[in-house]
Structures are given as structure tokens and as C-alpha cells.
Design a protein around this motif. Structure first.
Motif, PDB file in Angstrom:
ATOM      1  N   ASN A   1       0.901  -1.381  -0.007  1.00  0.00           N
ATOM      2  CA  ASN A   1       0.071  -0.019  -0.076  1.00  0.00           C
ATOM      3  C   ASN A   1       0.812   1.225  -0.107  1.00  0.00           C
ATOM      4  O   ASN A   1       0.708   2.281  -0.699  1.00  0.00           O
ATOM      5  CB  ASN A   1      -1.007   0.053   1.335  1.00  0.00           C
ATOM      6  N   ILE A   2       1.972   1.282   0.974  1.00  0.00           N
ATOM      7  CA  ILE A   2       2.703   2.254   0.647  1.00  0.00           C
ATOM      8  C   ILE A   2       3.603   2.691  -0.359  1.00  0.00           C
ATOM      9  O   ILE A   2       3.670   3.751  -0.941  1.00  0.00           O
ATOM     10  CB  ILE A   2       3.767   2.304   2.107  1.00  0.00           C
ATOM     11  N   PHE A   3       3.954   1.596  -0.966  1.00  0.00           N
ATOM     12  CA  PHE A   3       4.656   1.426  -2.460  1.00  0.00           C
ATOM     13  C   PHE A   3       3.596   2.122  -3.250  1.00  0.00           C
ATOM     14  O   PHE A   3       4.336   2.795  -4.051  1.00  0.00           O
ATOM     15  CB  PHE A   3       5.211   0.022  -2.706  1.00  0.00           C
ATOM     16  N   TYR A   4       2.453   1.933  -3.239  1.00  0.00           N
ATOM     17  CA  TYR A   4       1.605   2.702  -4.323  1.00  0.00           C
ATOM     18  C   TYR A   4       1.458   4.121  -4.098  1.00  0.00           C
ATOM     19  O   TYR A   4       1.359   4.692  -5.052  1.00  0.00           O
ATOM     20  CB  TYR A   4       0.312   1.798  -4.361  1.00  0.00           C
ATOM     21  N   LEU A   5       1.260   4.665  -2.936  1.00  0.00           N
ATOM     22  CA  LEU A   5       1.372   6.012  -2.617  1.00  0.00           C
ATOM     23  C   LEU A   5       2.497   6.635  -3.285  1.00  0.00           C
ATOM     24  O   LEU A   5       2.399   7.643  -3.636  1.00  0.00           O
ATOM     25  CB  LEU A   5       1.039   6.159  -1.132  1.00  0.00           C
ATOM     26  N   ALA A   6       3.687   5.761  -2.911  1.00  0.00           N
ATOM     27  CA  ALA A   6       4.726   6.736  -3.555  1.00  0.00           C
ATOM     28  C   ALA A   6       4.973   6.608  -4.893  1.00  0.00           C
ATOM     29  O   ALA A   6       5.561   7.649  -5.577  1.00  0.00           O
ATOM     30  CB  ALA A   6       5.938   5.970  -2.815  1.00  0.00           C
ATOM     31  N   SER A   7       4.640   5.610  -5.865  1.00  0.00           N
ATOM     32  CA  SER A   7       4.965   5.172  -6.955  1.00  0.00           C
ATOM     33  C   SER A   7       4.030   4.867  -7.870  1.00  0.00           C
ATOM     34  O   SER A   7       3.782   4.877  -9.222  1.00  0.00           O
ATOM     35  CB  SER A   7       5.862   3.986  -6.934  1.00  0.00           C
ATOM     36  N   ASN A   8       2.517   4.841  -7.463  1.00  0.00           N
ATOM     37  CA  ASN A   8       1.320   4.493  -8.146  1.00  0.00           C
ATOM     38  C   ASN A   8       1.505   3.034  -8.896  1.00  0.00           C
ATOM     39  O   ASN A   8       0.974   2.655  -9.721  1.00  0.00           O
ATOM     40  CB  ASN A   8       0.919   5.318  -9.413  1.00  0.00           C
ATOM     41  N   ILE A   9       2.360   2.393  -8.105  1.00  0.00           N
ATOM     42  CA  ILE A   9       2.574   0.888  -8.620  1.00  0.00           C
ATOM     43  C   ILE A   9       2.312  -0.063  -7.150  1.00  0.00           C
ATOM     44  O   ILE A   9       2.631   0.256  -6.273  1.00  0.00           O
ATOM     45  CB  ILE A   9       3.942   0.723  -9.069  1.00  0.00           C
ATOM     46  N   THR A  10       1.600  -1.165  -7.339  1.00  0.00           N
ATOM     47  CA  THR A  10       1.400  -2.200  -6.457  1.00  0.00           C
ATOM     48  C   THR A  10       2.232  -3.523  -6.680  1.00  0.00           C
ATOM     49  O   THR A  10       1.798  -4.425  -7.783  1.00  0.00           O
ATOM     50  CB  THR A  10      -0.151  -2.478  -6.260  1.00  0.00           C
ATOM     51  N   PRO A  11       3.334  -3.539  -6.006  1.00  0.00           N
ATOM     52  CA  PRO A  11       4.127  -4.812  -6.222  1.00  0.00           C
ATOM     53  C   PRO A  11       3.666  -5.927  -5.832  1.00  0.00           C
ATOM     54  O   PRO A  11       2.592  -6.087  -4.910  1.00  0.00           O
ATOM     55  CB  PRO A  11       5.458  -4.376  -5.350  1.00  0.00           C
ATOM     56  N   GLU A  12       3.797  -7.007  -6.470  1.00  0.00           N
ATOM     57  CA  GLU A  12       2.963  -8.431  -6.279  1.00  0.00           C
ATOM     58  C   GLU A  12       3.520  -8.851  -4.964  1.00  0.00           C
ATOM     59  O   GLU A  12       4.870  -8.705  -4.722  1.00  0.00           O
ATOM     60  CB  GLU A  12       3.515  -9.421  -7.206  1.00  0.00           C
ATOM     61  N   ILE A  13       2.843  -9.431  -4.154  1.00  0.00           N
ATOM     62  CA  ILE A  13       3.173 -10.217  -3.028  1.00  0.00           C
ATOM     63  C   ILE A  13       3.261 -11.574  -3.439  1.00  0.00           C
ATOM     64  O   ILE A  13       2.052 -12.298  -3.631  1.00  0.00           O
ATOM     65  CB  ILE A  13       2.193  -9.919  -1.935  1.00  0.00           C
ATOM     66  N   ILE A  14       4.233 -12.412  -3.041  1.00  0.00           N
ATOM     67  CA  ILE A  14       4.180 -13.773  -3.350  1.00  0.00           C
ATOM     68  C   ILE A  14       4.711 -14.501  -2.195  1.00  0.00           C
ATOM     69  O   ILE A  14       5.920 -14.168  -1.519  1.00  0.00           O
ATOM     70  CB  ILE A  14       5.322 -13.967  -4.437  1.00  0.00           C
ATOM     71  N   PRO A  15       4.162 -15.589  -1.935  1.00  0.00           N
ATOM     72  CA  PRO A  15       4.510 -16.464  -0.731  1.00  0.00           C
ATOM     73  C   PRO A  15       5.590 -17.413  -1.470  1.00  0.00           C
ATOM     74  O   PRO A  15       5.676 -17.759  -2.308  1.00  0.00           O
ATOM     75  CB  PRO A  15       3.441 -17.349  -0.566  1.00  0.00           C
ATOM     76  N   GLU A  16       6.602 -17.497  -0.765  1.00  0.00           N
ATOM     77  CA  GLU A  16       7.955 -18.216  -1.074  1.00  0.00           C
ATOM     78  C   GLU A  16       7.484 -19.913  -1.264  1.00  0.00           C
ATOM     79  O   GLU A  16       6.875 -20.561  -0.587  1.00  0.00           O
ATOM     80  CB  GLU A  16       8.879 -18.005   0.040  1.00  0.00           C
ATOM     81  N   ASN A  17       8.043 -20.550  -2.499  1.00  0.00           N
ATOM     82  CA  ASN A  17       7.929 -21.681  -2.711  1.00  0.00           C
ATOM     83  C   ASN A  17       8.982 -22.179  -3.344  1.00  0.00           C
ATOM     84  O   ASN A  17      10.180 -21.655  -3.380  1.00  0.00           O
ATOM     85  CB  ASN A  17       6.552 -22.077  -3.374  1.00  0.00           C
ATOM     86  N   ASP A  18       8.833 -23.254  -4.351  1.00  0.00           N
ATOM     87  CA  ASP A  18      10.043 -23.707  -5.223  1.00  0.00           C
ATOM     88  C   ASP A  18      10.080 -23.026  -6.441  1.00  0.00           C
ATOM     89  O   ASP A  18      10.734 -23.334  -7.449  1.00  0.00           O
ATOM     90  CB  ASP A  18       9.835 -25.104  -5.380  1.00  0.00           C
ATOM     91  N   ASN A  19       9.571 -21.775  -6.753  1.00  0.00           N
ATOM     92  CA  ASN A  19       9.684 -21.022  -7.770  1.00  0.00           C
ATOM     93  C   ASN A  19      11.339 -20.566  -8.031  1.00  0.00           C
ATOM     94  O   ASN A  19      11.955 -20.709  -6.978  1.00  0.00           O
ATOM     95  CB  ASN A  19       8.826 -19.750  -7.895  1.00  0.00           C
ATOM     96  N   ASP A  20      11.529 -20.104  -9.102  1.00  0.00           N
ATOM     97  CA  ASP A  20      13.145 -19.545  -9.495  1.00  0.00           C
ATOM     98  C   ASP A  20      13.216 -18.468  -9.049  1.00  0.00           C
ATOM     99  O   ASP A  20      14.243 -17.753  -9.574  1.00  0.00           O
ATOM    100  CB  ASP A  20      13.496 -20.140 -11.022  1.00  0.00           C
ATOM    101  N   ILE A  21      12.140 -17.566  -8.555  1.00  0.00           N
ATOM    102  CA  ILE A  21      12.498 -15.774  -8.145  1.00  0.00           C
ATOM    103  C   ILE A  21      13.298 -15.961  -7.314  1.00  0.00           C
ATOM    104  O   ILE A  21      13.212 -16.272  -6.270  1.00  0.00           O
ATOM    105  CB  ILE A  21      11.256 -15.202  -7.959  1.00  0.00           C
TER     106      ILE A  21
END
Length: 606
Positions: free
Chosen positions: A78-98
Motif C-alpha cells: 500500500n505504501i509503495f503504491y502511494l509513492a509510485s502508483n505501483i502495487t508490487p506483487e506479494i508472493i509466498p515463497e515456494n519452489d519457484n525460481d524467483i
């Protein structure tokens, strides 16, 4: 705009103060403004956090995330959006390659792989560490609250975020922002921090955004461990642990009542500390009933709590429950006479012991002996059953127990004897309800009793807490001049090793004068006592009142002059139960001056 009409001095006092509460804030969406630019101490990396509405960064939380980790991630998004007009994705950690461009919150594998460690021993429940590792930034904490607070600090430094009040926040709006090169740790100046009032009592998110964690915060069930405090209240001796209504019929000698009061209600009862100290024969004795109830009803079920309040009833009466046996008639049977003689002998023996007891000569000494004895048994139980836990019993330095069990030798407070020195698992909670808050608590002229209490209890206990006061409880609508001693008293608490600070405001309703300002400034100082009180005050006024800020400054200046030159001349010194809503304290001229200031303020904001 209609001119405000002041129909009486008293109504005027309420009217001009209620104007303040709304100021220029209406509606449910908090205004956004620019925070102070104090974030240049941490250098930028070469990694772009966001640029012209685009970001490669995601917020990552553990696959099996806690409620606190989820809340922290959403707060950051929410704060990120107020500063940038962007809402970053929230991802739970798993076996992905990110593995890159991540803002890691909580106990993630990313944190483990980076060998970032945050222990309770170093950070407690509320501290945190923020570390930039490559393109990632890791927000680590041992406690659930610390995970949330780490987000607010990251946002403060990297996004220019400041939370002033529920209806006023600030962020820095830039088209492009680089990730900061973090390597910081942070822990609060006080373990326990509470700016208790209606607003923090009823608004869970507001309470935690101020970084408070006090005795009654509503978020304690919402955000993990929550407060250190158990559900034992400030009058727990007779209302919860040795419940008066439950035990008094069978054990009237466990209590004493206020003289000449026959209501039989626990409001007027205190436990007999002397009786509790000596009555320890058998599991149904007063002492063991108290210990078993405390452990079984509170310490065991409230396994995440570490402060357990042993609170006296809220009155100043203190005595002993020792009573002679009821007299018998001359024609009583020999068996009745023998029983009476036995009871009388026991009573005389008890009285002799009581009179020889050094604590008899000091009420708080008597209480400390009992509490220490309870604390010893609780510590034995902890070592045997829950060695990983920290358990502290908290007792009041308040009302009849305000004066410490000490004697003064060569100007120094010395404990009466070893028996009154608080055990390591005992916290003494100082409550200067009779203090004068236009002066600091060490002021010898106005606060001699409060000063001696601080000095005395500091000699008795290694752990101290405080319950202090910041409004006039008989005149909620009038500005209470606590600002004249607020910082000095907080600094006194810090210097004397207080670990928990409870600043009590108005709890029945919102809108006491300058409550948002006081909540903000005090909460910031409770986290970092080295901050500047005046700078925090000026910063809040400028952001909260905006175009009206100069007039709020004028109003505060007028109040200060008025208290100093007029109200103080009427022997007023800032007692929290004085009753400031008195006509002779607020002459018509001062009311007119205040009205003129507010009329000008409304002109610039309307």
C-alpha cells in the motif's frame, strides 16, 4: 462561513477546543504530503526500485506465512503504491525460481540463505534488521511485531514514508527511486510503549502504525504475539486472582475493607498482604490459593505473555485484616470457652509477629515481601515447566503503596532490609497520579513526593515501569499543559531504567486537545528517546494542519503564555484531576483571542 458565537466562558472553552479536533481533516482517505528529507544518510545502490510507473521488485513472504507477515507485506504494498502508483506483487515463497529483485519480509529462505539472523536476545519482540544483499533487501526480525515495524522503517528510508495519524500520512513522490544500500539494526528505547487513548484503544492498525505495543492495544489478537501484557488488569488482586466475591464468605480474613463501608463489593477491598505472606500452610491457604490461581488461570494459558499485573484496588485505603475473635458470653460452654481461648492465643501470637515485622512499619514493604514470595514460586514453576519463557510479575507503586520501602541515609535511599528488594522477575510500576505535570517529576518544589518515589523504587527494583497521565480527567475538553514536562519525564524514565511506559490519555471518547500531536510525538520518542521533541512537534504541526499550521503555532504560543502568566498565578501546576474547565481560568479576553486565531485559520483552509 458563520462567525462562532461564544455564549459563555465554559461553552467557549469546549467550542474552541472542538474546532481543533477536526482541523482541516475530513473524509476517510488520509491526505498525502511530503515528509521531512532525512533519508540521505543511507546511500543508493545501482538497482532501480521503481521508474516511471514500472518496477521489477516483488514482496516475498514465507510459504507458510504468519498473520503479521501477511499484514506487513500488505502495508508495504500500500505504501509503495502511494509513492509510485505501483502495487508490487506479494508472493509466498515456494519452489519457484524467483531469487532476485525481492523485498523479503519475515522468516523466508531468502533470509536464511543470506545468513541474516535476528534473535530474541538481540532484538526482542520489536527490533529488526534491514540488509541489502545484491538486488534483494531483507527485512528480518525475531518477533512478529518487529516484522511489521521493519516495513515501516524500510518505507521511511526508501519511500519517504511517515505516519503522523490515521488521517495524515506522508510519502515522497518521485518518478524514479533507487534501492538503498541498507545495513541497519534498530531496537526501541523502551520495551513497552503505549500512548493509550480512545483512538489507539479502538483502532488496531493505528496503534501498530505508531509502533506502540501497550497494555490494552486491540491489535494484540490480530498481529501475532501482540503486547507483553497478560489479561490481568490493574486491580487484579481482588478482581481476578483472589476474586473477592468468590472467597470472602469463607475467608473474610484474606481481605480488608475501606472503613465504614459495608457494601461488600470488591471495589472497596484490598487483599491482606501480611496474611498472604504468613498464611502458607496447605494448598487451600491464602498464599497457595493465590499462587495456584495465578499460574493455572493466567501464566499457563497466556503462554506468549511476559508481564503479569498484580494490581491493588483503586483506592488509598490500606490496613490489615487481622481481627480478634468474636467475644463469647459468660454462660458459654467450657468447650466454647476453650475454643475462644485458643483463637485468642493465636490472634495474640499473630499480632506479636505482625508488630515485630519490619514491613509493618511500611505498607509497600509489607506488599513487597508478599510479592517476592509469590515471585519465588513462579520462578520455580518456570524453571521446571517453561524454562524458555520470560515471566515478570508487575506490582504498583501507587496510592497507598506509592512510597518506596526505603530509608534515607546520607541523602541516599536504602532498602529497609533485603526482604523488600524486588526479585529479578518483579517489575515495579510507578504511577504518579498526584504529580504536577507543568513540572518534571524530579522537581523538588512541586513534585517532591514523586521524586522521592522514583529515587526510592530505583533503589529497590532493577526493573521499573510507569503509568503516567497526560490529560485532565475532570476536564477532557481543555488543553492539559503536559507538553511542558513531556520530554523531560520520558527522559527521566529512560535514564532511570524504566522498561515500559504507559501514557494514559482520554479513553471514553476521541478528540481531546492535541491528542493526535501528542500520540505522534510520544510514540516517536518512546521508540527513540534521542529524537528532538520540538522538531517532532513542528514537523507534525506543519504536515497535519498544513496551511493552518502558523495559526496552530499562534494558538499554542498563546496557551503557553496564558498558562505561565495567568493560570499559574492562580496556583495551578498541572494536576491531572484539577478541573481546568473553570471560568476564572479562561477570561473573556483570552477566549476572544483564541476565537480570532481560529477564524483566521478557517479563512486560509476553507
Amino acid at each position: 462561513m458563520k462567525k462562532i458565537k461564544f455564549i459563555s466562558i465554559l461553552l467557549a472553552s469546549l467550542a474552541f477546543l472542538n474546532i481543533m479536533f477536526v482541523a482541516c481533516h475530513k473524509g476517510s482517505t488520509p491526505p498525502i504530503s511530503e515528509p521531512p528529507d532525512d533519508n540521505q544518510l543511507i546511500n543508493d545502490t545501482e538497482h532501480t526500485l521503481y521508474d516511471n510507473g514500472q518496477t521489477d521488485y516483488r514482496i516475498i513472504i514465507p510459504e507458510e506465512y504468519t498473520a503479521s507477515e501477511q499484514f506487513a507485506a500488505q502495508e508495504l504494498a500500500n505504501i509503495f503504491y502511494l509513492a509510485s502508483n505501483i502495487t508490487p506483487e506479494i508472493i509466498p515463497e515456494n519452489d519457484n525460481d524467483i531469487k532476485t529483485n525481492l523485498i523479503s519480509i519475515g522468516d523466508t529462505q531468502i533470509m536464511t540463505d543470506a545468513e541474516i539472523v535476528a534473535t530474541y536476545e538481540e532484538f526482542g519482540r520489536d527490533g529488526y534488521r534491514i540488509k541489502t544483499v545484491g538486488t534483494n533487501v531483507i527485512l528480518a526480525a525475531a518477533g512478529e511485531a518487529g516484522k511489521i515495524y521493519s516495513v515501516y522503517e524500510f518505507a521511511r528510508v526508501n519511500l519517504g514514508y511517515t505516519y503522523y495519524a490515521a488521517d495524515e500520512i506522508a510519502v515522497t513522490k518521485n518518478s524514479k527511486v533507487m534501492l538503498k544500500d541498507f545495513d541497519l539494526t534498530d531496537t526501541p528505547s523502551f520495551i513497552g510503549r503505549d500512548v493509550y487513548c480512545y483512538d489507539t484503544r479502538t483502532n488496531a492498525d493505528h496503534s501498530i502504525r505508531l509502533r506502540t505495543n501497550g497494555i490494552y492495544p486491540p491489535w494484540q489478537s490480530k498481529h501475532g504475539e501482540g503486547t507483553h501484557w497478560s489479561t490481568l488488569n490493574d486491580q487484579s488482586f481482588v478482581t481476578q486472582i483472589l476474586r473477592y466475591e468468590e472467597y470472602v464468605d469463607e475467608h473474610p480474613d484474606w481481605y480488608y475493607l475501606e472503613p465504614n463501608n459495608n457494601s461488600g463489593k470488591s471495589l472497596y477491598a484490598q487483599i491482606d498482604f501480611w496474611k498472604g505472606y504468613y498464611d502458607d500452610q496447605g494448598s487451600d491457604s491464602m498464599f497457595w490459593t493465590f499462587v495456584n490461581n495465578l499460574i493455572n488461570d493466567y501464566i499457563i494459558p497466556e503462554s506468549k505473555k511476559s508481564f503479569f499485573m498484580l494490581g491493588i484496588t483503586d483506592n488509598t485505603f490500606f490496613g490489615t485484616g487481622l481481627k480478634p475473635p468474636d467475644a463469647i458470653s459468660d454462660d458459654a460452654s467450657q468447650q466454647e470457652k476453650d475454643e475462644y481461648a485458643s483463637k485468642l492465643a493465636k490472634y495474640n501470637q499473630d499480632i506479636a509477629s505482625y508488630n515485630e515485622d519490619l514491613a509493618k512499619y511500611h505498607k509497600s514493604g509489607m506488599a513487597m515481601r508478599f510479592i517476592n514470595k509469590v515471585a519465588d514460586e513462579v520462578e520455580k514453576w518456570r524453571k521446571e515447566n517453561a524454562p524458555e519463557r520470560e515471566i515478570n510479575l508487575v506490582t504498583f507503586a501507587y496510592a497507598a503503596l506509592f512510597e518506596a520501602p526505603t530509608k534515607v541515609v546520607n541523602g541516599q535511599h536504602i532498602p529497609l532490609d533485603d526482604s523488600v528488594i524486588a526479585r529479578d522477575n518483579v517489575i515495579v510500576r510507578y504511577a504518579p497520579i498526584s504529580a504536577y505535570y507543568m513540572y518534571d517529576l524530579l522537581n523538588e518544589e512541586y513534585n517532591a513526593e514523586s521524586k522521592e518515589s522514583i529515587l526510592g523504587w530505583s533503589a529497590v527494583a532493577s526493573k521499573l515501569a510507569v503509568w503516567d497521565y497526560r490529560v485532565d480527567y475532570w476536564s477532557y475538553g481543555v488543553p492539559f499543559p503536559q507538553w511542558q514536562s513531556a520530554y523531560a519525564n520520558l527522559k527521566i524514565y529512560y535514564d532511570y531504567g524504566f522498561i515500559d511506559v504507559y501514557n494514559q490519555g482520554c479513553t471514553p471518547n476521541s478528540g481531546t486537545p492535541f491528542v493526535a500531536l501528542d500520540n505522534y510525538v510520544r510514540s516517536r520518542l518512546l521508540w527513540d528517546i534521542e529524537l528532538d521533541y520540538n522538531e517532532l512537534t513542528d514537523d507534525f504541526i506543519n504536515h497535519y494542519y498544513k496551511e493552518a499550521a502558523p495559526y496552530i503555532d499562534d494558538y499554542r504560543t498563546l496557551l503557553m503564555i496564558h498558562f505561565e502568566n495567568h493560570i499559574k498565578s492562580l496556583n495551578y501546576a498541572g494536576h491531572s484531576h484539577y478541573g481546568l474547565m473553570i471560568a476564572n481560568l479562561w477570561p473573556k479576553e483570552i477566549i476572544n483571542s483564541i476565537e480570532n486565531i481560529f477564524l483566521k485559520a478557517y479563512e486560509v483552509i476553507k
